[in-house]
Scaffold this active site. Structure first.
Site, short mmCIF file in Angstrom:
data_model
loop_
_atom_site.label_atom_id
_atom_site.label_comp_id
_atom_site.label_asym_id
_atom_site.label_seq_id
_atom_site.Cartn_x
_atom_site.Cartn_y
_atom_site.Cartn_z
N ARG A 1 -0.84 4.21 1.27
CA ARG A 1 -0.60 3.01 0.48
C ARG A 1 0.68 2.30 0.94
NH1 ARG A 1 -0.93 5.76 -5.37
NH2 ARG A 1 -0.03 7.44 -4.12
N LYS B 1 5.37 5.95 -3.38
CA LYS B 1 5.69 7.33 -3.77
C LYS B 1 7.20 7.54 -3.80
CE LYS B 1 3.39 10.19 -4.72
NZ LYS B 1 2.98 10.51 -6.11
N HIS C 1 8.28 10.29 -10.93
CA HIS C 1 7.82 11.58 -11.48
C HIS C 1 8.94 12.62 -11.42
CE1 HIS C 1 3.75 10.03 -11.72
NE2 HIS C 1 3.80 9.68 -10.45
N GLU D 1 6.00 4.71 -13.52
CA GLU D 1 5.21 5.46 -14.51
C GLU D 1 5.83 5.51 -15.89
OE1 GLU D 1 7.94 8.59 -12.76
OE2 GLU D 1 6.80 6.88 -11.99
#
Length: 375
Positions: A15, A74, A95, A117
């Site tokens: 991505r 990421k 994360h 997130e």
């Protein structure tokens, strides 16, 4: 603002954080966008398309990371920690509750990091996590069905069955975005589907949405223990925003599962809801514990990068524009974006991450008041 888009370096992460169209929207608003050469190739976006949109193509990651704000997909990996600095605004998935080394690296560098997130709207929805949850949820039954094939270690069960043969059983832990999308695909494959959730209201909603075609069950230890015994495919779809996922399926429960059954734990990037799960890669996506196949790929949407990139960057654009035009002042105007702040000037600002590691946290408002805002 000067915005950098580096190439993702995590193994088999294809991505990119913005499409050429999104870059064009940023450039038209007067921002400078620097794209590392090849950043979009994995998602089928060539350098020439970014140049046509007004981006400047650079030959190294260092040049892309040198900008005021960096957009990624990421979380930074160890080889990228050296790019972190105290005048950097990083906007990406983080994360952190499952990644102490990165948490400590961000704090040591003084980086201002906003996690996709944990951006959360007043109604509790997670607008920047939702598109990837939809992708991962829809992928989970597909990869589970594939790994149920015998030559891959599975039970040799066809989820949809055939006339005269019972369909396979799919058990989904969590009825949120991931679980709902997983159920759609599992039903489409012809499987028997059960969804478990702690919210009775959510179970009522799912029963209505699926017209009674799925079995809805209250999520409690007794029901979970019974359900995992009959599952051919168990999908972990549990989410506590920004926090480490609870282990709902214990090692003892695992021993009661059928040999060759498959677990796909979408929650693995937050620690996983299966006690025996650990992160894997697309190179080696599975391993076996007690005869049960475990699939723990932490960046599932990276396998379908064109779809994932378009879906993600469509959602991040309004927030990226706000940050580019107002700096961290945008956080004062948008409570949802404020909740995305995880670290700022050496302070941890997300409570669930602090609880995971025993690190002191401060409220994001306090951290912003104590340190100057980025221009």
């Amino acid at each position: 603002m000067n915005i950098g888009i580096p190439k993702e370096v995590k193994r088999h992460e294809y991505r990119v954080s913005a499409t050429p169209g999104i870059v064009g929207a940023l450039v038209k608003r007067g921002h400078t966008v620097v794209v590392e050469s090849g950043a979009g190739e994995g998602s089928s976006f060539e350098d020439a398309a970014y140049e046509a949109a007004g981006a400047r193509i650079v030959g190294s990651a260092a040049e892309a990371w040198a900008q005021e704000m960096v957009l990624k997909v990421k979380e930074p990996v160890a080889q990228e920690y050296g790019f972190l600095r105290d005048d950097l605004l990083l906007f990406t998935y983080l994360h952190l509750a499952a990644d102490r080394p990165l948490t400590e690296a961000l704090l040591a560098a003084g980086t201002t990091a906003i996690a996709y997130e944990t951006v959360q709207l007043p109604n509790g929805t997670l607008p920047l996590l939702t598109p990837m949850s939809e992708v991962a949820g829809r992928m989970a039954p597909q990869v589970g069905a594939y790994h149920l094939e015998r030559f891959l270690g599975g039970r040799g069960v066809l989820l949809g069955g055939v006339p005269g043969v019972q369909a396979g059983e799919v058990v989904i832990l969590g009825g949120g975005v991931v679980g709902t999308n997983a159920a759609k695909i599992a039903l489409g494959l012809g499987a028997r589907v059960s969804i478990m959730d702690i919210s009775h209201a959510r179970l009522q909603y799912l029963d209505d949405v699926f017209g009674g075609r799925v079995q809805t069950l209250a999520s409690n230890p007794g029901n979970i223990a019974e359900a995992v015994q009959r599952a051919d495919l168990l999908i972990g779809a549990v989410l506590i925003p920004g926090a480490k996922a609870p282990h709902l399926v214990t090692r003892e429960m695992l021993a009661t599962m059928k040999r060759g059954s498959v677990i796909v734990d979408v929650a693995v990037d937050q620690g996983g809801c299966i006690e025996t799960i650990r992160p894997t890669t697309h190179d080696e996506p599975t391993y076996v514990v007690d005869g049960v196949v475990h699939y723990g790929v932490a960046n599932m949407p990276g396998a379908v990068p064109n779809t994932s990139t378009v879906a993600l960057s469509n959602q991040t654009l309004p927030y990226t524009l706000a940050l580019a035009e107002k700096g961290l002042g945008a956080l004062h105007e948008d409570r949802a974006l404020l909740q995305g702040l995880n670290t700022h000037k050496g302070q941890l600002t997300y409570k669930a991450v602090g609880e995971a590691f025993g690190i002191a946290t401060v409220a994001p408002e306090t951290a912003l008041a104590e340190a100057p805002l980025l221009a």
